[in-house]
Design a protein around this motif. Structure first.
Motif, PDB file in Angstrom:
ATOM      1  N   PRO A 148       7.732   5.089  -9.273  1.00 34.59           N
ATOM      2  CA  PRO A 148       7.468   3.780  -8.647  1.00 34.59           C
ATOM      3  C   PRO A 148       8.288   3.571  -7.369  1.00 34.59           C
ATOM      4  O   PRO A 148       9.342   4.172  -7.199  1.00 34.59           O
TER       5      PRO A 148
ATOM      6  N   GLN B  49       3.864   5.982  -5.339  1.00 36.22           N
ATOM      7  CA  GLN B  49       3.767   6.087  -6.797  1.00 36.22           C
ATOM      8  C   GLN B  49       2.680   7.093  -7.188  1.00 36.22           C
ATOM      9  O   GLN B  49       2.876   7.932  -8.068  1.00 36.22           O
ATOM     10  N   ARG B  50       1.536   6.996  -6.517  1.00 34.20           N
ATOM     11  CA  ARG B  50       0.415   7.904  -6.782  1.00 34.20           C
ATOM     12  C   ARG B  50       0.826   9.344  -6.476  1.00 34.20           C
ATOM     13  O   ARG B  50       0.563  10.264  -7.233  1.00 34.20           O
TER      14      ARG B  50
ATOM     15  N   ASP C 291       0.834  -1.208   0.000  1.00 30.48           N
ATOM     16  CA  ASP C 291       0.000   0.000   0.000  1.00 30.48           C
ATOM     17  C   ASP C 291       0.865   1.253   0.000  1.00 30.48           C
ATOM     18  O   ASP C 291       0.573   2.225  -0.701  1.00 30.48           O
TER      19      ASP C 291
ATOM     20  N   ASN D 213      -5.772   3.426   1.857  1.00 29.36           N
ATOM     21  CA  ASN D 213      -6.865   2.933   1.012  1.00 29.36           C
ATOM     22  C   ASN D 213      -8.161   3.619   1.411  1.00 29.36           C
ATOM     23  O   ASN D 213      -9.117   2.981   1.845  1.00 29.36           O
TER      24      ASN D 213
ATOM     25  N   GLN E  58       2.313   1.852  -3.395  1.00 32.32           N
ATOM     26  CA  GLN E  58       1.340   2.429  -4.323  1.00 32.32           C
ATOM     27  C   GLN E  58       1.047   3.886  -3.999  1.00 32.32           C
ATOM     28  O   GLN E  58       0.892   4.715  -4.895  1.00 32.32           O
TER      29      GLN E  58
END
Lengths: 518, 518
Positions: free
Chosen positions: B170, B164-165, B158, B385, B161
């Protein structure tokens, strides 16, 4: 002459670092290192890092566990293996082995984390009462605020009452420090105690076999580890003459100032008698040693006639000069016992006879990490205020607690019995804690093969066992053992049926292994 | 010659310890110390403890906080005071100041801690979905089991990610380590980097003013702290020539190998421009420094035209030789931002360009503390998330988050404005983080009175303020400041009305204080 050697190796490292350009060579780096290309030596490399950290070893999570995790991944990817699952009998992690959490403890925790549940009628009133009290003690009534650095005042008071109840000896909440598991508190105490180099370097007496937190922390702090062997032929009893020997030997090259005792023993499972504890306290008094008592397995006692005696209780009952002189830190944890809540990282330490200024220094030191995890403190608060008779959760709490302890006692006996049925393996009674630590005979040809593979013979065996059966144990070399003997540590935590199966597979594998190398 | 001095003081300590009988004087202690009476010198005393720990200071929880806690107790006991409550504006603890937790995060947490709630229809489905996923990743489906030492795999994924977001760059989950707050990760990284003595002792460049975790950790690890002053007259901007000066000076007596940057700044609240970050990275590359970027306030940006740029993003975008050479560890936390969940002790670090063997050493080192607190990992998993558009919790989540950030931005501006209305106090714009760090003029007679009391002048002022108004601030001397200047740090966290009142009282008290000492 270890100090000279250490000095030389530091010197060499320094020279190497300077040669690499990170030394005091002015601004050479800025003159033209850009043209050196991007694959130059990094700032932090195996040769330029803190060498003390390189010397740290931690077998419980060492190479064998790395390999176990890889095997689990391979199984998930469908790689064929001679087993269907990896059984991690390497670590005292009860919930991972299927033990269910105690309902009441988790109810109190959930209520504190999400207070709207306080109006949910499906939660019992006793859990709500505990949650309200704990929340009222949190700044802003939120577990999301920092607590005081030594922990929430109410929980420190709970610990003091618990100690008084358990031992009949009062405790001062100001001498209690909540921590992130017992490990953190142990390391904190060692940080205060360890200093010096050469002959003034602090020596710390540690049992052999020992729990590798001690060797790891001492390596990191660059203390001198002084091992005293437990008597395997007397069910791993602590042996005073051996303790004296280790101290005397240590005085030849360092300054022994600390004595660590693990009771009940990890990995060895022995429970110390009251007489033995008295002797240890006298020894610490006479030899001017600071006592550290790791008592995290105090609720895990299975041996017939065995009873847990807290060092603090025995010390207080011995009276002066011991009771008001011997400096003692004792440690407890949420991770073991019947709750097994490792993930919450909760624990505490009580100190006795600590110099008032040192107490202040300790308070300052723990303030740097701000506070122990509050959810762990909350769980500790719930644990120390269990449902009383007449309260709605009382019966269920007692039943759940008793069921866990009964199952563990059964598995302790089963493990000992089944291990002793395997020719070549010999296991002492598992009097307490969560582990068996049997000795295992390895054929000379297996030892030679291990040497060829660059592995200690018991690691060689454990790795072969893991590859062949999926059973993950920790080799005795990770804890220390008398030279020429081999052991492994396995937890008694798998559910009874699985444990039986595991021991059967282990026996078969070992028998074939011995044949193969005979 | 600091190394010689250090050596001598160690020698002296050793001699003192030996004279006290804890040295290598054989078994003298056992010969007759029992007759010495019980009030002999303890093993662990101010003079025989680890001197590095004595040098540790931690102002955020220092004497001023001890006094604040005492005052709170006195108020509870009914001791009359010129104020009704102590306002702790000393520490970035949002929930303690009344900020409410984000509902969704706590719902996911409660579901994981007490899974029977998964069948409670009052919990939204998106929270349940997050909880099921996280529970499935826990061994035995329990947050009470240990996680892998670097953290739960799914949460590390998580984090990757999220990075990266956030940055369009990355991230490798294997280079991510969850931690017990950012503090733990920062200290862990420093442990690998710091070693040596004399001229080979590791030097660490740290801003001035700095967050005292750095000075405390460096004192404990016996590293050399090399301060580079931030430019107060340019809103606390990082100044490259000053960085060069500090490095050059450090090279005269130690081995500078690490550069720490705090962005947004603590206690100074500045937000670094992208150009400045590029310059710092080039500097680290040219001078062969390991970069540590403390980015825990990345969500707390208020200044017009200010934007957070992650060091990892800028580094990657700069391309070779920087992107594949400069070693970087960057840190984030659950404790700040809009969630403010300090009590959970959650955080993470990402490392880039770390030597593969050093990565292994880091993995080994974190395994000794077993695992970060799992409830904090769970909260991190929930945070990364969040509810998506169309999910039941989406609107409430967005509203709660926006409300917190809006309120903080308003209080940042309010604090700056009101402080600047007080003659003698000057406050830079609070571009980010959670603090104002204004300069404050103290009359020479106040400085003399402080000296007579053995206190730095700004501590003297803050203690007087606390006794007179109940307002708890941290004196600038706890963070470091240019000689002859005085500051204090106050949080912008109190609710707006209370903040206004606090600033008014502060202004009045300061004006009277100046009169009193003029």
């Amino acid at each position: 002459m270890p100090s000279l050697r250490a000095l030389l190796s530091r010197r060499l490292r320094a020279l190497r670092a300077m040669a690499m350009g990170s030394g005091s060579m002015g601004s050479m780096g800025s003159m033209g290192s850009g043209s050196m290309g991007s694959k130059r030596e990094p700032v932090l490399s195996p040769s330029s890092m803190n060498a003390a950290i390189r010397r740290v070893q931690y077998a419980v999570r060492g190479p064998i566990v790395t390999r176990a995790l890889e095997l689990e991944q391979e199984l998930r990817q469908g790689v064929p293996k001679p087993f269907k699952e990896v059984i991690k009998a390497n670590i005292g992690d009860a919930h991972a082995m299927g033990q269910k959490p105690i309902t009441f403890l988790r109810q109190v925790s959930a209520l504190c984390l999400f207070p709207p549940l306080l109006s949910d009628p499906s939660f019992p009133e006793d859990a709500k009462a505990r949650a309200r009290r704990l929340l009222a003690a949190c700044a802003g009534q939120s577990v999301g605020s920092y607590s005081a650095s030594p922990g929430l005042d109410v929980v420190r008071a709970d610990v003091a009452q618990f100690l008084q109840r358990r031992d009949g000896i009062p405790a001062d909440p100001n001498h209690i420090f909540l921590s992130s598991g017992a490990s953190e508190a142990i390391v904190t105490m060692l940080k205060l105690l360890v200093w010096g180099s050469g002959r003034s370097r602090t020596g710390v007496l540690v049992p052999l076999p020992q729990y590798p937190l001690y060797s790891a922390a001492l390596a990191e702090l660059e203390a001198e580890r002084l091992s005293y062997s437990l008597a395997e032929d007397r069910a791993w009893a602590l042996d005073l003459p051996e303790l004296r020997r280790a101290l005397k030997e240590g005085r030849g090259h360092c300054c022994p100032r600390v004595l660590c005792v693990i009771n009940p023993g990890n990995p060895t499972g022995q429970v110390q008698s009251r007489e033995c504890i008295e002797e240890v306290i006298k020894f610490a008094y006479e030899e001017r040693l600071f006592l550290m008592a790791d008592e995290v397995y105090q609720d895990n006692i299975y041996g017939e006639g065995c009873e847990f005696h807290a060092f603090r209780k025995v010390l207080a009952q011995m009276g002066p000069p011991y009771s008001d002189t011997v400096e003692l830190a004792s440690f407890h944890s949420l991770s073991k016992g019947f709750m097994g809540e490792c993930g919450f990282r909760g624990g505490f330490m009580e100190v006795r006879n600590l110099h008032p200024e040192v107490l202040q220094e300790l308070s300052k030191l723990v303030s740097v990490r701000l506070c122990p995890p509050v959810p762990g403190q909350i769980l500790m608060g719930a644990l120390l205020n269990p449902p009383e008779p007449g309260e709605p959760s009382h019966q269920q709490y007692q039943e759940e607690k008793a069921a866990v302890l009964r199952a563990l006692a059964e598995r302790a006996r089963l493990t000992e019995q089944l291990l002793n049925k395997i020719p070549g393996i010999r296991c002492n009674p598992v009097q307490g804690a969560m582990y068996a630590f049997p000795s295992i005979q390895l054929p000379p040809r297996a030892c030679a093969a291990a040497q060829a593979a660059g592995q200690p013979p018991d690691l060689f065996f454990c790795l072969r066992l893991l590859e062949g059966t999926g059973i993950c144990l920790v080799p005795g070399s990770g804890f220390g053992q008398r030279e020429g003997t081999f052991h492994f540590r396995m937890t008694i935590l798998p559910p009874t049926e699985k444990l039986q199966l595991l021991l059967e597979k282990l026996g078969n594998f070992y028998t074939n292994f011995v044949k193969e190398y005979s």
